[in-house]
Design a protein around this motif. Structure first.
Motif, PDB file in Angstrom:
ATOM      1  N   LEU A 258       0.837  -1.197   0.000  1.00 34.34           N
ATOM      2  CA  LEU A 258       0.000   0.000   0.000  1.00 34.34           C
ATOM      3  C   LEU A 258       0.876   1.253   0.000  1.00 34.34           C
ATOM      4  O   LEU A 258       0.634   2.197  -0.757  1.00 34.34           O
ATOM      5  CB  LEU A 258      -0.916  -0.024   1.220  1.00 34.34           C
ATOM      6  N   VAL A 259       1.900   1.245   0.851  1.00 33.25           N
ATOM      7  CA  VAL A 259       2.804   2.397   0.932  1.00 33.25           C
ATOM      8  C   VAL A 259       3.523   2.605  -0.399  1.00 33.25           C
ATOM      9  O   VAL A 259       3.636   3.738  -0.894  1.00 33.25           O
ATOM     10  CB  VAL A 259       3.802   2.215   2.083  1.00 33.25           C
ATOM     11  N   LEU A 260       4.026   1.525  -1.002  1.00 30.38           N
ATOM     12  CA  LEU A 260       4.711   1.660  -2.289  1.00 30.38           C
ATOM     13  C   LEU A 260       3.784   2.237  -3.354  1.00 30.38           C
ATOM     14  O   LEU A 260       4.176   3.108  -4.133  1.00 30.38           O
ATOM     15  CB  LEU A 260       5.243   0.300  -2.745  1.00 30.38           C
ATOM     16  N   ALA A 261       2.539   1.754  -3.388  1.00 29.02           N
ATOM     17  CA  ALA A 261       1.589   2.255  -4.377  1.00 29.02           C
ATOM     18  C   ALA A 261       1.282   3.734  -4.162  1.00 29.02           C
ATOM     19  O   ALA A 261       0.995   4.466  -5.112  1.00 29.02           O
ATOM     20  CB  ALA A 261       0.296   1.437  -4.330  1.00 29.02           C
ATOM     21  N   GLY A 262       1.339   4.171  -2.910  1.00 35.88           N
ATOM     22  CA  GLY A 262       0.998   5.557  -2.606  1.00 35.88           C
ATOM     23  C   GLY A 262       2.114   6.553  -2.799  1.00 35.88           C
ATOM     24  O   GLY A 262       1.864   7.771  -2.815  1.00 35.88           O
ATOM     25  N   VAL A 263       3.358   6.080  -2.944  1.00 35.24           N
ATOM     26  CA  VAL A 263       4.501   6.996  -3.019  1.00 35.24           C
ATOM     27  C   VAL A 263       4.352   8.040  -4.130  1.00 35.24           C
ATOM     28  O   VAL A 263       4.483   9.244  -3.870  1.00 35.24           O
ATOM     29  CB  VAL A 263       5.824   6.211  -3.160  1.00 35.24           C
ATOM     30  N   PRO A 264       4.109   7.655  -5.391  1.00 36.81           N
ATOM     31  CA  PRO A 264       4.027   8.690  -6.439  1.00 36.81           C
ATOM     32  C   PRO A 264       2.885   9.671  -6.231  1.00 36.81           C
ATOM     33  O   PRO A 264       3.010  10.853  -6.557  1.00 36.81           O
ATOM     34  CB  PRO A 264       3.865   7.894  -7.735  1.00 36.81           C
ATOM     35  N   TYR A 265       1.771   9.220  -5.663  1.00 32.17           N
ATOM     36  CA  TYR A 265       0.650  10.121  -5.379  1.00 32.17           C
ATOM     37  C   TYR A 265       1.006  11.092  -4.252  1.00 32.17           C
ATOM     38  O   TYR A 265       0.696  12.289  -4.327  1.00 32.17           O
ATOM     39  CB  TYR A 265      -0.591   9.322  -4.979  1.00 32.17           C
ATOM     40  N   TYR A 266       1.621  10.576  -3.210  1.00 33.98           N
ATOM     41  CA  TYR A 266       2.008  11.420  -2.075  1.00 33.98           C
ATOM     42  C   TYR A 266       3.006  12.485  -2.516  1.00 33.98           C
ATOM     43  O   TYR A 266       2.922  13.645  -2.105  1.00 33.98           O
ATOM     44  CB  TYR A 266       2.613  10.549  -0.978  1.00 33.98           C
ATOM     45  N   ALA A 267       3.957  12.078  -3.367  1.00 35.50           N
ATOM     46  CA  ALA A 267       4.952  13.033  -3.853  1.00 35.50           C
ATOM     47  C   ALA A 267       4.309  14.119  -4.705  1.00 35.50           C
ATOM     48  O   ALA A 267       4.619  15.311  -4.562  1.00 35.50           O
ATOM     49  CB  ALA A 267       6.044  12.305  -4.644  1.00 35.50           C
ATOM     50  N   GLU A 268       3.394  13.727  -5.595  1.00 35.36           N
ATOM     51  CA  GLU A 268       2.823  14.699  -6.530  1.00 35.36           C
ATOM     52  C   GLU A 268       1.739  15.563  -5.905  1.00 35.36           C
ATOM     53  O   GLU A 268       1.733  16.789  -6.088  1.00 35.36           O
ATOM     54  CB  GLU A 268       2.265  13.980  -7.755  1.00 35.36           C
ATOM     55  N   TYR A 269       0.840  14.949  -5.156  1.00 35.25           N
ATOM     56  CA  TYR A 269      -0.342  15.684  -4.712  1.00 35.25           C
ATOM     57  C   TYR A 269      -0.237  16.213  -3.284  1.00 35.25           C
ATOM     58  O   TYR A 269      -0.898  17.201  -2.953  1.00 35.25           O
ATOM     59  CB  TYR A 269      -1.586  14.796  -4.842  1.00 35.25           C
ATOM     60  N   GLU A 270       0.555  15.587  -2.423  1.00 37.69           N
ATOM     61  CA  GLU A 270       0.728  16.097  -1.067  1.00 37.69           C
ATOM     62  C   GLU A 270       1.964  16.977  -0.956  1.00 37.69           C
ATOM     63  O   GLU A 270       1.908  18.086  -0.435  1.00 37.69           O
ATOM     64  CB  GLU A 270       0.806  14.938  -0.069  1.00 37.69           C
ATOM     65  N   LEU A 271       3.095  16.483  -1.470  1.00 35.99           N
ATOM     66  CA  LEU A 271       4.337  17.264  -1.415  1.00 35.99           C
ATOM     67  C   LEU A 271       4.480  18.200  -2.603  1.00 35.99           C
ATOM     68  O   LEU A 271       5.359  19.068  -2.613  1.00 35.99           O
ATOM     69  CB  LEU A 271       5.542  16.320  -1.343  1.00 35.99           C
ATOM     70  N   ARG A 272       3.644  18.027  -3.632  1.00 40.74           N
ATOM     71  CA  ARG A 272       3.611  18.874  -4.823  1.00 40.74           C
ATOM     72  C   ARG A 272       4.956  18.904  -5.554  1.00 40.74           C
ATOM     73  O   ARG A 272       5.384  19.920  -6.079  1.00 40.74           O
ATOM     74  CB  ARG A 272       3.194  20.303  -4.442  1.00 40.74           C
ATOM     75  N   ALA A 273       5.602  17.753  -5.566  1.00 37.02           N
ATOM     76  CA  ALA A 273       6.889  17.621  -6.246  1.00 37.02           C
ATOM     77  C   ALA A 273       7.033  16.184  -6.724  1.00 37.02           C
ATOM     78  O   ALA A 273       7.567  15.338  -5.996  1.00 37.02           O
ATOM     79  CB  ALA A 273       8.047  17.994  -5.327  1.00 37.02           C
TER      80      ALA A 273
END
Length: 453
Positions: A258-273
């Motif tokens: 779950l964490v691995l799947a969420g990494v690109p989303y967290y980077a793009e939409y939460e960290l905005r990078a």
């Protein structure tokens, strides 16, 4: 008294030579690519490149695992039959070496396919890849139980595997996003990434086959074939120690994927990078290269069970920090991901070294069930967790109203979707890992295994 207990002490005290150990571990370099890249990029590939809706994308990753649950125990039985008839499991391992072909095809979606047809393409090759993965991974993981080695030497063997597996996860996790084109990823980029990593997978897997042959030549211990199919599943799940260990591992596998799947989303939409995807992957995986020897020392001092409970607790705490999101500050968030990485190292080393302990302890009571039977059920559980994790995250996105897109599009996401990105990456893993910890506490074999095997 187990079947192993009746062996002479010297039979379980063999120290494995480093050369064959390294060769065996090399097989995990290729396995690391398969367990990492689809989990890291496939959901994002579907929703943000192929315009597949989150709910359908989640199903495309979940449904292929049904075949795994049904067939992995049968693969394990076949591995035991091969061992009994031929004295090794080599033919299945070589069949599994076709996995890189399926991996490359997974990301080579024809240019005209989007939406449901693209999801169908991915699902078909995901099924093929998972079955080939089983053909390699089941006999591969049966190796520690096939050898005349004791409790601590099994941990040492799996520590070698863990270091190389971590290297495979780290290298593929860092290279894959870059090879796709990074922030400007395209279909062609994903196809190029699949081919390049597939070549590396093939080489590593063949080296692993040779390493297993050398280990078996130095410390082989023939085990009988067991029951197959559903009967094998019933036999294994009647083993209370195995049942609790595998249930806890299902929760752990689900959480980490779950964490691995969420990494690109967290980077793009939460960290905005989006470029921080590689930074987060490195922070999650790289610590394992340093701390795996420390987990080995801890397992020797306090036992595998206590060490694993500590790893699970640390993972849950680190996940809660990630649920805070941007207000916590980037350094704190990266440090939290590193804590997850330290815990992840323990959760890879310790359960996999506890599995042969369970097999050995049950060898005289399981009706002749061999190592392949148990590892077949284990890898089915691992595959299920690998599907449930991304599916759980996809459901979070769907509930939040996440808007899917094709490459180059940048739709505005609703606030609920952004909240789903954050809480799915932080709060949900913490809850799931707490469940794993509670399940793991029911496992009680470790103290006996330390003194008898």
């Amino acid at each position: 008294m187990t079947g192993l207990d009746r062996r002479p002490a010297a039979a379980t005290d063999a120290t494995l030579p480093r050369g064959p150990l390294a060769g065996f571990a090399a097989g995990s370099l290729g396995m690391g690519v398969w367990v990492t890249v689809p989990g890291l990029l496939l959901l994002y590939f579907l929703t943000d490149v192929l315009a597949v809706g989150p709910w359908l994308a989640g199903l495309a990753l979940l449904l292929p695992k049904i075949a795994d649950v049904l067939l992995h125990p049968w693969v394990g039985h076949r591995a035991d039959v091969e061992q009994t008839r031929r004295g090794d499991r080599r033919r299945l391992l070589l069949l599994g070496c076709a996995l890189p072909v399926a991996f490359a095809a997974l990301f080579a979606v024809p240019g005209g396919l989007t939406g449901a047809p693209a999801a169908a393409w991915v699902a078909v090759f995901f099924i093929a890849g998972n079955l080939l993965f089983a053909a390699y991974q089941v006999p591969y993981l049966a190796t520690p139980a096939d050898l005349r080695i004791g409790y601590h030497e099994r941990t040492r063997l799996m520590a070698f595997r863990m270091v190389v597996l971590t290297l495979g996860i780290l290298v593929s996790g860092l290279l894959a996003p870059l090879l796709t084109g990074g922030d400007a990823a395209t279909r062609g980029g994903y196809q190029r990434m699949g081919v390049i990593l597939a070549v590396g997978m093939l080489v590593a897997m063949l080296v692993g086959v040779a390493g297993i042959a050398r280990l078996r030549g130095s410390a082989a211990d023939r085990t009988p074939a067991g029951h197959g199919g559903w009967r094998a599943l019933r036999v294994a799940l009647r083993d209370a120690q195995f049942r609790w260990l595998v249930a806890a591992y299902l929760a752990m596998s689900t959480t980490t994927h779950l964490v691995l799947a969420g990494v690109p989303y967290y980077a793009e939409y939460e960290l905005r990078a989006p470029g921080l995807t590689t930074v987060l992957v490195a922070a999650f995986v790289a610590p394992a290269l340093l701390v795996t020897p420390l987990w080995l020392v801890m397992a020797r001092r306090v036992g595998k069970q206590r060490a694993l409970l500590g790893a699970q607790g640390a993972f849950a705490v680190g996940s809660l920090v990630l649920a805070v999101g941007r207000p916590a500050g980037l350094p704190v968030l990266i440090a939290a991901v590193a804590v997850l990485g330290v815990a992840f190292a323990g959760m890879q080393l310790l359960p996999f070294s506890m599995l042969p302990d369970v097999i050995r302890a049950a060898s005289s009571d399981a009706g002749g069930t061999g190592a392949g039977t148990y590892t077949g059920v284990w890898t089915a559980t691992e595959a299920t967790g690998a599907a449930l994790g991304p599916y759980a995250y996809a459901l979070c996105l769907a509930v939040g109203g996440f808007v899917a897109s094709t490459a180059g599009e940048s739709p505005v996401q609703p606030d609920a979707a952004l909240a789903a990105v954050r809480y799915g990456f932080g709060l949900l893993p913490a809850v799931a890992m707490l469940a794993a910890l509670l399940l793991q506490r029911r496992y009680t074999l470790d103290a006996t295994a330390r003194t008898t095997t």
